[in-house]
Design a protein around this motif. Structure first.
Motif, PDB file in Angstrom:
ATOM      1  N   ASN A 160       0.834  -1.195   0.000  1.00 50.11           N
ATOM      2  CA  ASN A 160       0.000   0.000   0.000  1.00 50.11           C
ATOM      3  C   ASN A 160       0.874   1.252   0.000  1.00 50.11           C
ATOM      4  OD1 ASN A 160      -2.860  -1.306   0.888  1.00 50.11           O
ATOM      5  ND2 ASN A 160      -1.195  -2.286   2.008  1.00 50.11           N
ATOM      6  N   TYR A 161       0.599   2.153  -0.935  1.00 54.02           N
ATOM      7  CA  TYR A 161       1.371   3.384  -1.070  1.00 54.02           C
ATOM      8  C   TYR A 161       0.422   4.580  -0.920  1.00 54.02           C
ATOM      9  CZ  TYR A 161       4.335  -0.072  -3.383  1.00 54.02           C
ATOM     10  OH  TYR A 161       5.067  -1.209  -3.683  1.00 54.02           O
ATOM     11  N   GLY A 162       0.843   5.562  -0.174  1.00 52.00           N
ATOM     12  CA  GLY A 162      -0.021   6.713   0.030  1.00 52.00           C
ATOM     13  C   GLY A 162       0.745   8.020   0.098  1.00 52.00           C
ATOM     14  N   VAL A 163       0.088   9.080  -0.295  1.00 52.46           N
ATOM     15  CA  VAL A 163       0.606  10.433  -0.113  1.00 52.46           C
ATOM     16  C   VAL A 163      -0.509  11.258   0.514  1.00 52.46           C
ATOM     17  CG1 VAL A 163      -0.027  11.093  -2.483  1.00 52.46           C
ATOM     18  CG2 VAL A 163       1.661  12.447  -1.222  1.00 52.46           C
ATOM     19  N   GLU A 164      -0.165  12.011   1.547  1.00 46.96           N
ATOM     20  CA  GLU A 164      -1.138  12.804   2.273  1.00 46.96           C
ATOM     21  C   GLU A 164      -0.565  14.210   2.491  1.00 46.96           C
ATOM     22  OE1 GLU A 164      -0.982   8.656   2.954  1.00 46.96           O
ATOM     23  OE2 GLU A 164       0.344  10.104   3.938  1.00 46.96           O
ATOM     24  N   GLY A 165      -1.442  15.146   2.657  1.00 46.12           N
ATOM     25  CA  GLY A 165      -0.963  16.506   2.894  1.00 46.12           C
ATOM     26  C   GLY A 165      -2.041  17.402   3.461  1.00 46.12           C
ATOM     27  N   THR A 166      -1.596  18.485   4.052  1.00 51.48           N
ATOM     28  CA  THR A 166      -2.526  19.491   4.547  1.00 51.48           C
ATOM     29  C   THR A 166      -1.911  20.865   4.350  1.00 51.48           C
ATOM     30  OG1 THR A 166      -3.805  20.237   6.474  1.00 51.48           O
ATOM     31  CG2 THR A 166      -1.622  19.354   6.913  1.00 51.48           C
ATOM     32  N   PHE A 167      -2.748  21.819   3.996  1.00 55.98           N
ATOM     33  CA  PHE A 167      -2.277  23.189   3.768  1.00 55.98           C
ATOM     34  C   PHE A 167      -3.198  24.150   4.509  1.00 55.98           C
ATOM     35  CE2 PHE A 167      -1.882  27.213   1.430  1.00 55.98           C
ATOM     36  CZ  PHE A 167      -0.500  27.359   1.459  1.00 55.98           C
ATOM     37  N   GLN A 168      -2.592  24.944   5.380  1.00 56.72           N
ATOM     38  CA  GLN A 168      -3.329  25.923   6.186  1.00 56.72           C
ATOM     39  C   GLN A 168      -3.255  27.274   5.478  1.00 56.72           C
ATOM     40  OE1 GLN A 168      -4.468  24.698   9.304  1.00 56.72           O
ATOM     41  NE2 GLN A 168      -5.652  26.522   9.732  1.00 56.72           N
ATOM     42  N   PHE A 169      -4.287  27.599   4.698  1.00 60.43           N
ATOM     43  CA  PHE A 169      -4.298  28.865   3.976  1.00 60.43           C
ATOM     44  C   PHE A 169      -4.277  30.050   4.939  1.00 60.43           C
ATOM     45  CE2 PHE A 169      -6.087  25.913   0.905  1.00 60.43           C
ATOM     46  CZ  PHE A 169      -5.440  26.272  -0.262  1.00 60.43           C
ATOM     47  N   SER A 170      -4.994  29.914   6.028  1.00 58.74           N
ATOM     48  CA  SER A 170      -5.080  30.940   7.070  1.00 58.74           C
ATOM     49  C   SER A 170      -5.499  30.237   8.348  1.00 58.74           C
ATOM     50  CB  SER A 170      -6.095  32.020   6.679  1.00 58.74           C
ATOM     51  OG  SER A 170      -7.412  31.511   6.756  1.00 58.74           O
ATOM     52  N   PRO A 171      -5.498  30.935   9.477  1.00 61.44           N
ATOM     53  CA  PRO A 171      -5.943  30.276  10.709  1.00 61.44           C
ATOM     54  C   PRO A 171      -7.364  29.738  10.648  1.00 61.44           C
ATOM     55  CG  PRO A 171      -4.762  32.301  11.218  1.00 61.44           C
ATOM     56  CD  PRO A 171      -4.952  32.282   9.730  1.00 61.44           C
ATOM     57  N   LEU A 211      -8.881  28.613   7.547  1.00 62.44           N
ATOM     58  CA  LEU A 211      -9.147  27.854   6.326  1.00 62.44           C
ATOM     59  C   LEU A 211      -8.049  26.820   6.116  1.00 62.44           C
ATOM     60  CD1 LEU A 211     -10.810  27.419   3.738  1.00 62.44           C
ATOM     61  CD2 LEU A 211      -9.418  29.183   2.640  1.00 62.44           C
ATOM     62  N   ALA A 212      -8.436  25.537   6.055  1.00 67.50           N
ATOM     63  CA  ALA A 212      -7.469  24.452   5.890  1.00 67.50           C
ATOM     64  C   ALA A 212      -7.968  23.469   4.834  1.00 67.50           C
ATOM     65  CB  ALA A 212      -7.228  23.729   7.203  1.00 67.50           C
ATOM     66  N   LEU A 213      -7.043  23.011   4.004  1.00 68.75           N
ATOM     67  CA  LEU A 213      -7.334  22.016   2.973  1.00 68.75           C
ATOM     68  C   LEU A 213      -6.449  20.804   3.203  1.00 68.75           C
ATOM     69  CD1 LEU A 213      -8.721  21.212   0.266  1.00 68.75           C
ATOM     70  CD2 LEU A 213      -6.770  22.273  -0.904  1.00 68.75           C
ATOM     71  N   SER A 214      -7.055  19.630   3.272  1.00 65.31           N
ATOM     72  CA  SER A 214      -6.308  18.387   3.456  1.00 65.31           C
ATOM     73  C   SER A 214      -6.715  17.401   2.373  1.00 65.31           C
ATOM     74  CB  SER A 214      -6.573  17.775   4.838  1.00 65.31           C
ATOM     75  OG  SER A 214      -6.197  18.655   5.871  1.00 65.31           O
ATOM     76  N   GLY A 215      -5.854  16.422   2.131  1.00 68.80           N
ATOM     77  CA  GLY A 215      -6.180  15.440   1.111  1.00 68.80           C
ATOM     78  C   GLY A 215      -5.281  14.231   1.157  1.00 68.80           C
ATOM     79  N   TRP A 216      -5.677  13.202   0.450  1.00 74.63           N
ATOM     80  CA  TRP A 216      -4.873  11.979   0.367  1.00 74.63           C
ATOM     81  C   TRP A 216      -5.144  11.254  -0.945  1.00 74.63           C
ATOM     82  CZ3 TRP A 216      -9.032  12.417   3.848  1.00 74.63           C
ATOM     83  CH2 TRP A 216     -10.156  11.634   3.550  1.00 74.63           C
ATOM     84  N   GLY A 217      -4.189  10.441  -1.347  1.00 73.82           N
ATOM     85  CA  GLY A 217      -4.338   9.565  -2.493  1.00 73.82           C
ATOM     86  C   GLY A 217      -3.609   8.271  -2.194  1.00 73.82           C
ATOM     87  N   GLY A 218      -4.144   7.152  -2.687  1.00 73.93           N
ATOM     88  CA  GLY A 218      -3.527   5.883  -2.371  1.00 73.93           C
ATOM     89  C   GLY A 218      -3.615   4.882  -3.506  1.00 73.93           C
ATOM     90  N   TYR A 219      -2.632   4.005  -3.544  1.00 73.31           N
ATOM     91  CA  TYR A 219      -2.560   2.952  -4.551  1.00 73.31           C
ATOM     92  C   TYR A 219      -2.150   1.661  -3.866  1.00 73.31           C
ATOM     93  CZ  TYR A 219      -0.629   0.193  -8.428  1.00 73.31           C
ATOM     94  OH  TYR A 219      -0.335  -0.813  -9.328  1.00 73.31           O
ATOM     95  N   THR A 220      -2.869   0.577  -4.143  1.00 77.84           N
ATOM     96  CA  THR A 220      -2.601  -0.710  -3.518  1.00 77.84           C
ATOM     97  C   THR A 220      -2.490  -1.803  -4.575  1.00 77.84           C
ATOM     98  OG1 THR A 220      -3.710  -0.162  -1.442  1.00 77.84           O
ATOM     99  CG2 THR A 220      -3.556  -2.492  -1.992  1.00 77.84           C
ATOM    100  N   GLY A 233      -9.150  11.401  -1.698  1.00 79.57           N
ATOM    101  CA  GLY A 233     -10.104  12.194  -0.945  1.00 79.57           C
ATOM    102  C   GLY A 233      -9.549  13.570  -0.631  1.00 79.57           C
ATOM    103  N   ALA A 234     -10.431  14.517  -0.357  1.00 83.14           N
ATOM    104  CA  ALA A 234     -10.035  15.878  -0.002  1.00 83.14           C
ATOM    105  C   ALA A 234     -11.044  16.448   0.992  1.00 83.14           C
ATOM    106  CB  ALA A 234      -9.955  16.770  -1.240  1.00 83.14           C
ATOM    107  N   THR A 235     -10.554  17.257   1.924  1.00 86.39           N
ATOM    108  CA  THR A 235     -11.427  17.885   2.929  1.00 86.39           C
ATOM    109  C   THR A 235     -11.133  19.377   2.995  1.00 86.39           C
ATOM    110  OG1 THR A 235      -9.908  17.613   4.812  1.00 86.39           O
ATOM    111  CG2 THR A 235     -11.342  15.743   4.263  1.00 86.39           C
ATOM    112  N   LEU A 236     -12.178  20.145   3.209  1.00 90.04           N
ATOM    113  CA  LEU A 236     -12.063  21.594   3.362  1.00 90.04           C
ATOM    114  C   LEU A 236     -12.701  21.975   4.688  1.00 90.04           C
ATOM    115  CD1 LEU A 236     -11.259  24.339   2.042  1.00 90.04           C
ATOM    116  CD2 LEU A 236     -13.602  24.456   1.170  1.00 90.04           C
ATOM    117  N   ALA A 237     -11.945  22.689   5.533  1.00 88.91           N
ATOM    118  CA  ALA A 237     -12.435  23.096   6.845  1.00 88.91           C
ATOM    119  C   ALA A 237     -12.451  24.615   6.951  1.00 88.91           C
ATOM    120  CB  ALA A 237     -11.555  22.502   7.948  1.00 88.91           C
TER     121      ALA A 237
END
Length: 566
Positions: A435-446, A448-457, A475-479
């Protein structure tokens, strides 16, 4: 007060030096400044380690030209009741309160009494004693208040020590009340299933709960023993003939049972091997998503995060679920973190896993049964951006419940080699997956945050017919934080659950890849902070083309979750 204060200074240098003393030693008795960051906390801690000096020259920030130098020198050499910070500074320009002044004055009075008791009263002049007496009278109210506050703290401390649950253990609880209703048309079916005889989805409203009690114990201050008790009756939405027909509609906090029976589902111990190395030993209920960063902090919690199972984090963290093993995290600096883990599945509750790591009679144990070897490297170049690269190798020892992603995604993606999909392939086929995955999160401002992941198995059989499968997901999430009020979060989650996209897996009758279509996960929720201990989260989950089959009706799950923490 100011006029009286400066008039007293004219009487004797003792008062001047006492003022400097209070600025330092009184901090150990009372810190009136609010600590708002790590630097201030460190400074406050340093102030509790003030050391006595024997010469005014030991202060690097006090010079002979300073106006209070002689007063300081007199107090140090004659009375020995002056102290400084561990870094050899005095910080004489720091402002002080009347309480701090009173505490410093009290320290000098104690020293004078000590000198008198040891027959060294000749070191104290009558003028100094008169000054100290006037000071004591002037600040008698403050000294009495200070003594009262200390006495009150001592009484409260004694009461807490006498009635506390444990000197080493604290109780942290969480209770989830859930009102939920799935709805749509017909129940979802896999693409290989005969669709001529469909059944309607049961859309009854349910009210259920989940309760967790955590006992956290620390023996050194830098370690933690966790024992967790769990009970609940939140049933999987895919359970029963009238349910949704797919695990894609599962909630992130269902417990799989309906009787609210209490069980100990988690036991682990974590400690620091060094300042840069953290070690966690799971005896039962080990889960990778609780041991490592999953890059989705706003939605990863089961009780206070996403409403859905898939919306919490990447399915790669489902590997080795409910296992026993070891997790080691290395943090050489703030920018880099490296984690390695090994988890082997145990017999869990009343559901007997025939390949449990905790059953010596099954000839499998810790290393021969279902297990996962895991590694993750995370890189955080700044506070706003964090990215992770993840790998997991999982071995499934032929259990009839082989489950690559622990029921996250389509049934075919979780067990592509089962007899249900391959016309007679043995159900006890041994499987391994990379299983291989890449994940990340970016805090645009205190806020607003964007997170996401992708995976290959890639998964393949180790026994029986040679089969392999390729599986993708993302997947991707917006907070939006503090939306409509402080502490509230508006969230949007979108993604594609695990789907078999390649390999030599074919239905014998149709000779085609079973996950021929694509499911999409859409979720909207609003986490409303009613108080520090109560959160209310309404939301809706939408699954398009459930089970990666566009012949299925779109399914919905409406949910109102209330979470109590204590």
């Amino acid at each position: 007060m100011t006029k009286r204060f400066w008039n007293l200074i004219k009487i004797s240098p003792v008062l001047v030096a006492t003022t400097f003393l209070a600025a330092n030693s009184a901090l150990a008795a009372e810190v009136n400044e609010k600590v708002t960051n790590v630097a201030q906390l460190s400074e406050a801690q340093d102030s509790n380690n003030i050391g006595q000096v024997t010469s005014v020259s030991q202060f690097s920030d006090v010079q002979p030209t300073d106006w209070a130098f002689q007063a300081l020198q007199s107090l140090v050499e004659r009375y020995g009741c002056i102290a400084g910070y561990p870094n050899s500074t005095y910080r004489g320009n720091r402002a002080l309160t009347r309480y701090e002044f009173a505490a410093g004055l009290n320290a000098c009075l104690d020293r004078v009494n000590e000198l008198i008791a040891t027959a060294t009263a000749d070191l104290v002049s009558k003028q100094d004693l008169a000054t100290l007496q006037r000071l004591q009278e002037e600040y008698s109210a403050e000294l009495a208040t200070l003594r009262g506050r200390v006495d009150g703290l001592e009484a409260r401390t004694s009461e807490l020590e006498a009635n506390q649950f444990s000197t080493t253990t604290k109780l942290v609880g969480e209770a989830v009340f859930n009102v939920s209703q799935p709805f749509g048309g017909d129940r979802a079916v896999a693409a290989a299933t005969n669709t001529s005889a469909r059944t309607k989805l049961n859309s009854n409203t349910t009210f259920s709960d989940r309760v967790r009690l955590n006992l956290y114990s620390s023996f050194t201050g830098k370690d933690q023993l966790q024992i967790r008790l769990t009970a609940g009756n939140i049933v999987n939405n895919n359970t029963g003939t009238g349910a949704t027909g797919t695990n894609m509609t599962r909630l992130g906090y269902d417990v799989g049972t309906a009787d609210n029976s209490v069980s100990i589902d988690k036991i682990n111990y974590a400690f620091n091997f060094s300042d840069a190395i953290r070690v966690k030993v799971d005896a039962s209920g080990g889960e990778l998503w609780e041991n490592v960063n999953v890059f989705n902090s706003d939605f990863s919690s089961s009780g206070r995060g996403a409403l859905s199972r898939y919306g919490r984090f990447s399915p790669i963290y489902r590997q080795g679920q409910n296992g026993a093993g070891l997790t080691v995290t290395l943090n050489p600096n703030e920018a880099i973190s490296l984690t390695g883990a090994y988890l082997a599945q145990n017999t869990n509750g009343t559901t007997v896993n025939a390949f449990g790591a905790n059953n010596p009679g099954l000839n499998n144990g810790l290393f021969n049964g279902d297990n996962t070897i895991f590694g993750q490297l995370s890189f955080k170049p700044n506070k706003a951006f964090n990215i992770g690269l993840t790998y997991a190798h999982t071995y499934l020892a032929g259990n009839s419940a082989n489950n690559l992603f622990q029921s996250t995604g389509s049934a075919f993606a979780n067990n592509p080699f089962g007899s249900t999909f391959n016309n007679g392939v043995s159900s006890n086929t041994k499987i391994e997956s990379n299983n291989y995955g890449v994940e990340g999160t970016f805090q645009f401002s205190p806020k607003l945050a964007l997170s996401g992941w992708g995976g290959y198995t890639t998964a393949s059989t180790l026994t029986g017919a040679a089969r392999n499968a390729e599986i993708w997901y993302y997947g991707a999430t917006l907070a939006l934080k503090d939306f409509g009020g402080e502490g509230n979060v508006l969230g949007i989650i979108f993604g594609q659950p695990p789907k078999v996209t390649g390999g030599n897996i074919r239905n014998v009758g149709t000779n085609r890849n079973l996950d021929r279509d694509t499911s999409y996960h859409l979720e909207g929720l609003y986490k409303y902070k009613l108080s520090d201990n109560i959160q209310i989260t309404p939301g809706v989950l939408v699954i398009f083309n459930p089970e990666n089959n566009n012949n299925n009706d779109t399914e919905y799950v409406g949910t109102l979750r209330t979470t109590f923490t204590f």
